[in-house]
Each structure stands twice: as structure tokens, then as C-alpha cells.
Design a protein around this motif. Structure first.
Motif, PDB file in Angstrom:
ATOM      1  N   PHE A 165      71.285  12.182  68.577  1.00 58.96           N
ATOM      2  CA  PHE A 165      70.360  13.212  69.048  1.00 58.96           C
ATOM      3  C   PHE A 165      68.963  12.659  69.343  1.00 58.96           C
ATOM      4  N   SER A 207      67.339  18.169  71.263  1.00 57.82           N
ATOM      5  CA  SER A 207      68.744  17.768  71.366  1.00 57.82           C
ATOM      6  C   SER A 207      69.604  18.570  70.391  1.00 57.82           C
ATOM      7  N   LEU A 208      69.104  18.764  69.174  1.00 58.31           N
ATOM      8  CA  LEU A 208      69.838  19.577  68.205  1.00 58.31           C
ATOM      9  C   LEU A 208      70.017  20.996  68.727  1.00 58.31           C
ATOM     10  N   VAL A 238      75.299  15.529  74.763  1.00 59.50           N
ATOM     11  CA  VAL A 238      74.262  16.436  74.271  1.00 59.50           C
ATOM     12  C   VAL A 238      73.214  16.658  75.350  1.00 59.50           C
TER      13      VAL A 238
END
Length: 271
Positions: A165, A207-208, A238
């Protein structure tokens, strides 16, 4: 040697028209406009030693950013009663210094911090974000299931290598400790993610959020984001969520007697 006073500055800004926090010669940045305003008051030849808790990316906002500077004590004594008011007059309308506080020389805005807390706002209503919140709220065309979002979030809490991430930097660790990650609905129906950790690497929060949104709208299994923690490089699967939905809302610090110890421990960890 000139006697100096260290000052903590609490800062807010709308990141929409800034190219991030860090000063850049040809771009408008938060550090750039802050340094310019301080230089007008203290003198452009005064080295400020501006240090920030967390360098936000272009487009990211803050309501709880913290930085510190060093001013010659005689300059601080001269400006003490008027510094905040004068900064308000000099700073642009999309950036504010909300408080100026003398702190011990052991205080380090970056290394003494115990946590950074961000919030990400997403409007998944059919009508989209309210016009007055369009600059800090992402519009999402698919309905989001809060239960699925929180199930995905639970698998990411704790000490992990978040390489999948993060935008990796040479000689920098991607190991971070997330202490809080949860989603809630505001009264207006907006879904808000709260993410808190000791620190974050570049693009990590967005990203999370990007990964969890694909779970919330049903395209991914709730366990999928956690499975990515086994990777040791950034995952191409992602998608990084847009910057404008993200706001740095708080930075935590220990009691002032612990500033130096915390800073030393953080420096060793980051090394």
C-alpha cells in the motif's frame, strides 16, 4: 550563539490548491506560504528550522497539522502578543495558523509524535457530495456496505509491513502500526474512515481506502486487503483514492517530559 525559542504551530489548510506540504521552488506549497509569512515578520535571514509532523501530499487537507520552528528569543518576545494575528493577515485564505505555543527544545513535531490520525470522507448517495463539501468529500457511484468496510478494516489493524500500500522510498521501512481503522456514517449519510497509526508512508492511507472501497461496494472479498500484507512490493491491484477526500485531523504527543525519549525511540525505529 543566539538564544532561541522553539514554537509549536497548529496549522489548518485546504489542500486543493497546494502541491503538498513540502517547499518546492516552482510550486505553491503550505510550507512555502508559511515560511514566506514568517519571514516577513521575523526577517528572511532568520533560519526557522521548520519541521512538520507529516508531509501531506498534493490535494490533501489538514485540520490538525503540527509543525515547529525556532525563533531568536528577542524576535519571539517582540512578536509574542501579535504573531497569531499578524500571520492571519499575511497567510492566504486557504491556510491558517490556529495556535502558536512555546515548547521545550526537546519537542520535535515529527519525531516526538505518538500518532497521526486521518479521516477520509466518501458520499455514496445517488445525488453525490453536498456542494459545500465537494472539496473534502469523494463522490462514489456504488452503494457502500458499512459492515463489509469494517470487516476489511479489522484485518489491517496492527503492526504489519504495508509495502503493498506504499510508495517505497530507498532505505525507508514500510512497517507501520495501525492502532485504529474504522468506518462510520455521519448524520448526512457520508461514510467516513478514521485511520490512526504511529506514522504513514507515502500514499498509504489513500491506498488503504482505495482497497477497502472495492470491498464496500461488493467487488472484492472482505479478506482481500489483509491478504495483500504478505506482499513485499506495491500491489498494482490497489487503486489510490483521490487526494481531496483525505484530511489530517490530529497528531498526538506524549507528556512534555517524554518528548526527548519519544523522539530518540522514533529516530532509531525509522533508521
Amino acid at each position: 550563539m543566539t538564544d532561541t525559542t522553539r514554537l509549536r504551530l497548529d496549522v489548518s489548510y485546504d489542500g486543493g490548491d497546494f502541491s503538498g506540504w513540502a517547499a518546492q521552488p516552482t510550486r505553491r506549497t503550505v510550507a512555502g506560504v508559511l515560511t514566506e509569512a514568517l519571514g516577513t515578520l521575523a526577517g528572511t535571514d532568520v533560519p526557522l528550522g521548520l519541521t512538520v509532523a507529516g508531509r501531506t501530499d498534493a490535494g490533501v487537507h489538514a485540520t490538525g497539522q503540527v509543525c515547529h520552528i525556532e525563533l531568536p528569543t528577542e524576535v519571539w518576545e517582540r512578536l509574542r502578543d501579535s504573531l497569531l494575528r499578524r500571520l492571519a493577515a499575511l497567510m492566504p485564505p486557504d491556510a491558517r495558523v490556529r495556535a502558536v505555543t512555546p515548547v521545550p527544545s526537546t519537542f520535535d513535531a515529527r519525531f516526538s509524535a505518538t500518532f497521526r490520525r486521518y479521516e477520509y470522507r466518501v458520499a455514496d448517495t445517488v445525488s453525490g457530495p453536498e456542494p459545500l463539501r465537494r472539496h473534502d468529500t469523494l463522490g462514489w457511484v456504488r452503494p457502500l456496505d458499512l459492515g463489509r468496510l469494517n470487516e476489511a478494516a479489522a484485518g489491517l489493524v496492527g503492526l504489519h509491513d504495508f509495502a503493498a500500500f506504499c510508495k517505497r522510498k530507498e532505505h525507508a521501512t514500510t512497517v507501520r502500526a495501525i492502532t485504529r481503522l474504522e468506518w462510520r456514517r455521519e448524520p448526512d449519510g457520508v461514510a467516513v474512515a478514521t485511520v490512526q497509526a504511529d506514522a504513514f508512508c507515502q500514499a498509504m492511507v489513500r491506498s488503504l481506502v482505495g482497497a477497502m472501497l472495492t470491498v464496500g461496494d461488493g467487488r472484492r472479498d472482505p479478506g482481500w486487503p489483509a491478504k495483500l500484507l504478505t506482499l513485499r512490493e506495491r500491489s498494482s491491484e490497489v487503486t489510490v483514492a483521490p487526494a481531496h477526500g483525505l484530511t489530517l485531523v490530529a497528531v498526538g504527543y506524549p507528556d512534555e517530559t517524554e518528548y526527548a525519549r519519544r523522539a530518540d525511540a522514533t529516530r532509531r525505529l525509522r533508521a
